[in-house]
Motif scaffolding. Structure first.
Motif, PDB file in Angstrom:
ATOM      1  N   VAL A 125       0.862  -1.182   0.000  1.00  0.00           N
ATOM      2  CA  VAL A 125       0.000   0.000   0.000  1.00  0.00           C
ATOM      3  C   VAL A 125       0.895   1.227   0.000  1.00  0.00           C
ATOM      4  CG1 VAL A 125      -1.772   1.303   1.221  1.00  0.00           C
ATOM      5  CG2 VAL A 125      -1.842  -1.208   1.219  1.00  0.00           C
ATOM      6  N   PHE A 126       0.813   1.962  -1.105  1.00  0.00           N
ATOM      7  CA  PHE A 126       1.594   3.189  -1.275  1.00  0.00           C
ATOM      8  C   PHE A 126       0.798   4.332  -0.669  1.00  0.00           C
ATOM      9  CE2 PHE A 126       3.298   6.557  -4.224  1.00  0.00           C
ATOM     10  CZ  PHE A 126       4.605   6.475  -3.804  1.00  0.00           C
ATOM     11  N   ILE A 161      -2.850   3.848  -1.965  1.00  0.00           N
ATOM     12  CA  ILE A 161      -2.902   3.347  -3.341  1.00  0.00           C
ATOM     13  C   ILE A 161      -2.261   1.962  -3.378  1.00  0.00           C
ATOM     14  CG2 ILE A 161      -2.117   3.759  -5.720  1.00  0.00           C
ATOM     15  CD1 ILE A 161      -2.056   6.763  -5.020  1.00  0.00           C
ATOM     16  N   PRO A 162      -3.036   0.909  -3.667  1.00  0.00           N
ATOM     17  CA  PRO A 162      -2.441  -0.426  -3.739  1.00  0.00           C
ATOM     18  C   PRO A 162      -1.557  -0.552  -4.974  1.00  0.00           C
ATOM     19  CG  PRO A 162      -4.831  -0.528  -4.134  1.00  0.00           C
ATOM     20  CD  PRO A 162      -4.487   0.907  -3.943  1.00  0.00           C
ATOM     21  N   LEU A 163      -0.347  -1.099  -4.789  1.00  0.00           N
ATOM     22  CA  LEU A 163       0.569  -1.324  -5.915  1.00  0.00           C
ATOM     23  C   LEU A 163       0.914  -2.802  -5.985  1.00  0.00           C
ATOM     24  CD1 LEU A 163       3.178   1.590  -5.651  1.00  0.00           C
ATOM     25  CD2 LEU A 163       1.162   1.437  -7.147  1.00  0.00           C
ATOM     26  N   ASP A 196       3.378  -2.835 -11.599  1.00  0.00           N
ATOM     27  CA  ASP A 196       2.827  -1.474 -11.628  1.00  0.00           C
ATOM     28  C   ASP A 196       3.965  -0.453 -11.677  1.00  0.00           C
ATOM     29  OD1 ASP A 196       0.342  -2.585 -11.492  1.00  0.00           O
ATOM     30  OD2 ASP A 196      -0.087  -1.962  -9.429  1.00  0.00           O
ATOM     31  N   VAL A 197       3.751   0.608 -12.440  1.00  0.00           N
ATOM     32  CA  VAL A 197       4.766   1.648 -12.597  1.00  0.00           C
ATOM     33  C   VAL A 197       4.139   3.009 -12.284  1.00  0.00           C
ATOM     34  CG1 VAL A 197       6.389   2.759 -14.185  1.00  0.00           C
ATOM     35  CG2 VAL A 197       5.929   0.294 -14.385  1.00  0.00           C
ATOM     36  N   VAL A 240       5.262   3.952   2.317  1.00  0.00           N
ATOM     37  CA  VAL A 240       4.725   2.604   2.092  1.00  0.00           C
ATOM     38  C   VAL A 240       4.344   2.008   3.442  1.00  0.00           C
ATOM     39  CG1 VAL A 240       5.245   0.291   1.198  1.00  0.00           C
ATOM     40  CG2 VAL A 240       6.187   2.297   0.037  1.00  0.00           C
ATOM     41  N   LEU A 241       3.107   1.470   3.558  1.00  0.00           N
ATOM     42  CA  LEU A 241       2.673   0.819   4.797  1.00  0.00           C
ATOM     43  C   LEU A 241       3.470  -0.461   5.018  1.00  0.00           C
ATOM     44  CD1 LEU A 241      -1.248   0.991   4.829  1.00  0.00           C
ATOM     45  CD2 LEU A 241       0.387   2.388   6.121  1.00  0.00           C
ATOM     46  N   PRO A 242       3.547  -0.938   6.262  1.00  0.00           N
ATOM     47  CA  PRO A 242       4.252  -2.207   6.516  1.00  0.00           C
ATOM     48  C   PRO A 242       3.733  -3.298   5.578  1.00  0.00           C
ATOM     49  CG  PRO A 242       3.658  -1.177   8.591  1.00  0.00           C
ATOM     50  CD  PRO A 242       3.017  -0.344   7.500  1.00  0.00           C
TER      51      PRO A 242
END
Ligand code: MD6
Ligand code: FE
Length: 213
Positions: free
Chosen positions: A153-154, A168-170, A174-175, A189-191
């Motif tokens: 999770v960005f 924002i899920p990456l 994904d770029v 970035v989440l853990p």
């Protein structure tokens, strides 16, 4: 034929002014990118850098390119050699450069010529606190970011650290490209959650390209 247009145009999501997410743009290159990361990190091994505040980062890092980003008790900076080996950072693999330039161009940043490429490795629990990327000498150039392996999770914040970030899920392939008026936005970035990726097992690799001068 109309269908070919859809095949060649990647899914594009606007994140913010100057910031674009291309879902899956790097997915066809996943295996080649992972092999290139392995080659770079055989010469410049992943390491947990220490922040100026004295904390070891949970994310392990390496670099390729003319200069690489590094951190120690004295601060953050770009260096032409790997402080751990004394050798120049490995050259940027062609597959990296081609993809970074292509993504930047599709986002509207023509002739992106990165000289630095930071490679981040996350294992479950590793995270990146909200920060700005502001150590680069050329803030007119965008940053291109490729995600591989486990999803993350960005956090997309604003101009101030206190601005509440969007999540924002990456996923792998994904770029994200960003620059312009949001070049200095806070982000993180989440853990990383536990999981298993077919090619990278319990890891996420993030590759970011920057122009430092
Ligand atoms: C990450 N990325 O996705 C951390 N910075 O693992 C970043 O900090 C970052 O993805 C600047 C531009 C794009 C990024
Ligand atoms: Fe960053």
């Amino acid at each position: 034929m109309q269908a070919e247009l859809f095949v060649s145009a990647p899914a594009r999501e606007a994140i913010d002014d100057g910031a674009v997410l291309f879902r899956g743009l790097a997915a066809p290159s996943e295996a080649v990118l992972i092999a290139a990361v392995d080659a770079v990190t055989a010469a410049a091994p992943f390491r947990h850098l220490v922040t100026p505040g004295g904390h070891a980062m949970s994310v392990a890092m390496s670099n390729c390119g003319t200069v690489g980003w590094t951190s120690d008790r004295r601060g953050y900076r770009y260096t032409p050699t790997d402080p751990q080996t004394g050798l120049p950072w490995p050259a940027m693999p062609d597959v990296f450069l081609v993809l970074a330039r292509d993504a930047a161009a599709q986002a509207g940043y023509a002739a992106f010529a990165p000289d630095a490429c930071l490679i981040n490795r996350y294992v479950p629990g590793a995270k990146m606190s909200l920060h700005q990327d502001r150590d680069e000498g050329d803030l007119a150039a965008p940053i291109v970011s490729i995600s591989l392996g486990l999803p993350a999770v960005f956090l997309w914040g604003g101009k101030a650290r206190a601005d509440r970030p969007r999540r924002i899920p990456l996923g792998s392939g994904d770029v994200v490209v960003w620059g312009g008026v949001t070049r200095l936005n806070f982000h993180g970035v989440l853990p990383l959650a536990r999981g298993e990726h077919p090619a990278l097992s319990a890891q996420r690799i993030n590759i970011t390209f920057r122009k430092t001068r």
